[in-house]
Design an enzyme around this catalytic site. Structure first.
Site, PDB file in Angstrom:
ATOM      1  N   HIS A   1       0.849  -1.192   0.000  1.00 20.24           N
ATOM      2  CA  HIS A   1       0.000   0.000   0.000  1.00 20.24           C
ATOM      3  C   HIS A   1       0.880   1.235   0.000  1.00 20.24           C
ATOM      4  O   HIS A   1       1.940   1.266   0.648  1.00 20.24           O
ATOM      5  CB  HIS A   1      -0.993  -0.007   1.170  1.00 20.24           C
ATOM      6  CG  HIS A   1      -0.409   0.203   2.536  1.00 20.24           C
ATOM      7  ND1 HIS A   1      -0.141   1.449   3.040  1.00 20.24           N
ATOM      8  CD2 HIS A   1      -0.053  -0.669   3.510  1.00 20.24           C
ATOM      9  CE1 HIS A   1       0.340   1.341   4.266  1.00 20.24           C
ATOM     10  NE2 HIS A   1       0.414   0.065   4.578  1.00 20.24           N
TER      11      HIS A   1
ATOM     12  N   GLU B   1       3.915  -5.493   4.731  1.00 20.73           N
ATOM     13  CA  GLU B   1       3.747  -4.627   5.903  1.00 20.73           C
ATOM     14  C   GLU B   1       5.005  -4.806   6.746  1.00 20.73           C
ATOM     15  O   GLU B   1       5.736  -5.783   6.566  1.00 20.73           O
ATOM     16  CB  GLU B   1       2.508  -5.045   6.716  1.00 20.73           C
ATOM     17  CG  GLU B   1       1.173  -4.781   6.037  1.00 20.73           C
ATOM     18  CD  GLU B   1       0.788  -3.313   5.943  1.00 20.73           C
ATOM     19  OE1 GLU B   1       1.546  -2.449   6.435  1.00 20.73           O
ATOM     20  OE2 GLU B   1      -0.258  -3.028   5.330  1.00 20.73           O
TER      21      GLU B   1
ATOM     22  N   ASP C   1       6.349   2.166   6.887  1.00 20.88           N
ATOM     23  CA  ASP C   1       4.986   1.645   6.626  1.00 20.88           C
ATOM     24  C   ASP C   1       4.383   2.354   5.438  1.00 20.88           C
ATOM     25  O   ASP C   1       3.686   3.347   5.587  1.00 20.88           O
ATOM     26  CB  ASP C   1       4.124   1.804   7.883  1.00 20.88           C
ATOM     27  CG  ASP C   1       2.779   1.123   7.765  1.00 20.88           C
ATOM     28  OD1 ASP C   1       2.570   0.397   6.786  1.00 20.88           O
ATOM     29  OD2 ASP C   1       1.934   1.317   8.645  1.00 20.88           O
TER      30      ASP C   1
ATOM     31  N   GLU D   1      -5.038   2.033   2.387  1.00 20.13           N
ATOM     32  CA  GLU D   1      -5.015   0.909   3.331  1.00 20.13           C
ATOM     33  C   GLU D   1      -5.192   1.387   4.746  1.00 20.13           C
ATOM     34  O   GLU D   1      -5.817   0.727   5.571  1.00 20.13           O
ATOM     35  CB  GLU D   1      -3.684   0.153   3.200  1.00 20.13           C
ATOM     36  CG  GLU D   1      -3.668  -1.193   3.920  1.00 20.13           C
ATOM     37  CD  GLU D   1      -3.277  -1.105   5.400  1.00 20.13           C
ATOM     38  OE1 GLU D   1      -3.512  -2.092   6.116  1.00 20.13           O
ATOM     39  OE2 GLU D   1      -2.731  -0.062   5.826  1.00 20.13           O
TER      40      GLU D   1
HETATM   41 ZN    ZN Z   1       0.935  -0.530   6.496  1.00 23.78          ZN
END
Ligand code: ZN
Length: 349
Positions: free
Chosen positions: A63, A148, A94, A122
């Site tokens: 994402h 992730e 992230d 996301e």
């Molecule tokens: Zn994430």
């Protein structure tokens, strides 16, 4: 990539996706799909790009949106800073770092029967992944690596997420009338108590590390004051059903409890828990890796619900995600890049 503002809800995710589509295009995919997707709740459009080589059995997904940057940054969060052992910037950990690793891996290996999906939205809402699935882009795909920050371990399970909002209303008025007229905030408080008790009655439900439902009363709001009877009150609450639990049953239970107390209730999110369907099928890629339980929700749950065998894997640690001065180490990026190289070149062995 960090320079693109993709803060969920305010950033320009399509601009980042367009740039990523250009990057992926340099690696001669057999198919390159870029799609803009409208979002609900007044949020600007998001987007995704899918690059396909051959007949993909495996998809790598990252994402590209981030959380808001918040307070505590020592410099502009949208300018990547390089330090001795790490890079610092919004989304570095992230999880834009994983997208960078995949682009880097593509410069060294020839992708085979594999797809790369870089998608938005996301962090709050997850409205894009269902659109990708609905469009049929993952039809025929058997396995997925959802990226992730797992510290380069392999995530095999996590909880679901269920959140509801209940509203009460009444005529309101001077508090001298409080014994006679409707009390929306009191009703909301009683519902909060009932939801709390439901959670307490399920503290032993499930097995460690996923015992209990993580029942959370997140917010109670009203327009009242100590001498004003409110005209409205709202209550937000959530739970995180463990792997194997039936989210729709929990949702029905909570709606029942709210309805019994006269609430107007709506579901905000109902996301399934996640468990890898077949760990053995991933051993050719992750021979020496630990398969671990994750403390957070990911879109692997949606991919898995679409019938795809999924794991979660990426560089960086969750402790650095959603934090000021978010960073990821070069060591983690290098480890992840090697794994993505293997995944891209092997497809599904
Ligand atoms: Zn994430």
């Amino acid at each position: 990539m960090v320079g693109f503002d993709t803060r969920n809800g305010t950033g320009d995710e399509p601009a980042c996706v367009d740039w990523l589509a250009q990057q992926l295009g340099q690696f001669n995919p057999d198919k390159l799909v870029t799609q803009r997707v409208p979002r609900k709740h007044g949020k600007p459009d998001s987007a995704y790009v899918l690059a396909v080589w051959g007949e993909p059995k495996l998809v790598l997904n990252v994402h590209i949106d981030t959380v808001p940057s918040g307070k505590g940054w020592l410099a502009d969060p949208l300018i990547l800073r390089r330090e001795e052992d790490r890079v610092i910037g919004l989304g570095a950990c992230d999880i834009k770092g994983a997208a960078a690793c995949i682009l880097s891996a593509l410069t060294r290996v020839k992708p085979q029967n594999v797809a790369v999906l870089l998608s938005g939205d996301e962090e709050q809402g997850s409205e894009i992944m269902p659109e990708v699935i609905k469009a049929g882009h993952l039809d025929g795909v058997e396995a997925a690596i959802v990226c992730e920050p797992t510290g380069c371990q392999v995530g095999k399970r996590h909880r679901g997420m269920l959140a509801l909002k209940a509203e009460f209303s009444g005529p309101g008025g001077h508090s001298s009338l409080a014994d006679e007229i409707d009390a929306p905030l009191l009703k909301a408080a009683r519902l909060a108590d009932a939801i709390g008790k439901y959670g307490e009655n399920h503290l032993d439900f499930g097995t460690p590390p996923y015992q209990g439902l993580c029942t959370n009363i997140g917010g109670v709001n009203s327009d009242g004051a100590y001498n004003v009877i409110p005209t409205s009150a709202s209550l937000q609450f959530s739970m995180r059903p463990p792997p194997g639990d039936d989210v729709s049953k929990r949702e029905a239970d909570l709606h029942d409890i709210a309805a019994q107390r006269g609430a107007n209730c709506e579901t905000l999110v109902a996301f399934e828990p996640f468990a890898t369907k077949d760990i053995e099928a991933f051993k050719f890629l992750f021979a020496s890796h630990d398969f671990v339980d994750l403390p957070y929700w990911t879109e692997a749950a949606m991919v898995s619900a679409a019938g795809i065998n999924a794991v979660v894997f990426g560089p960086g640690y969750i402790e650095q995600a959603h934090q000021p001065e978010e960073w990821v180490s070069y060591a983690q990026l290098e480890t992840a890049t090697k794994l993505y190289e293997a995944a891209l070149s092997k497809g599904l062995a």
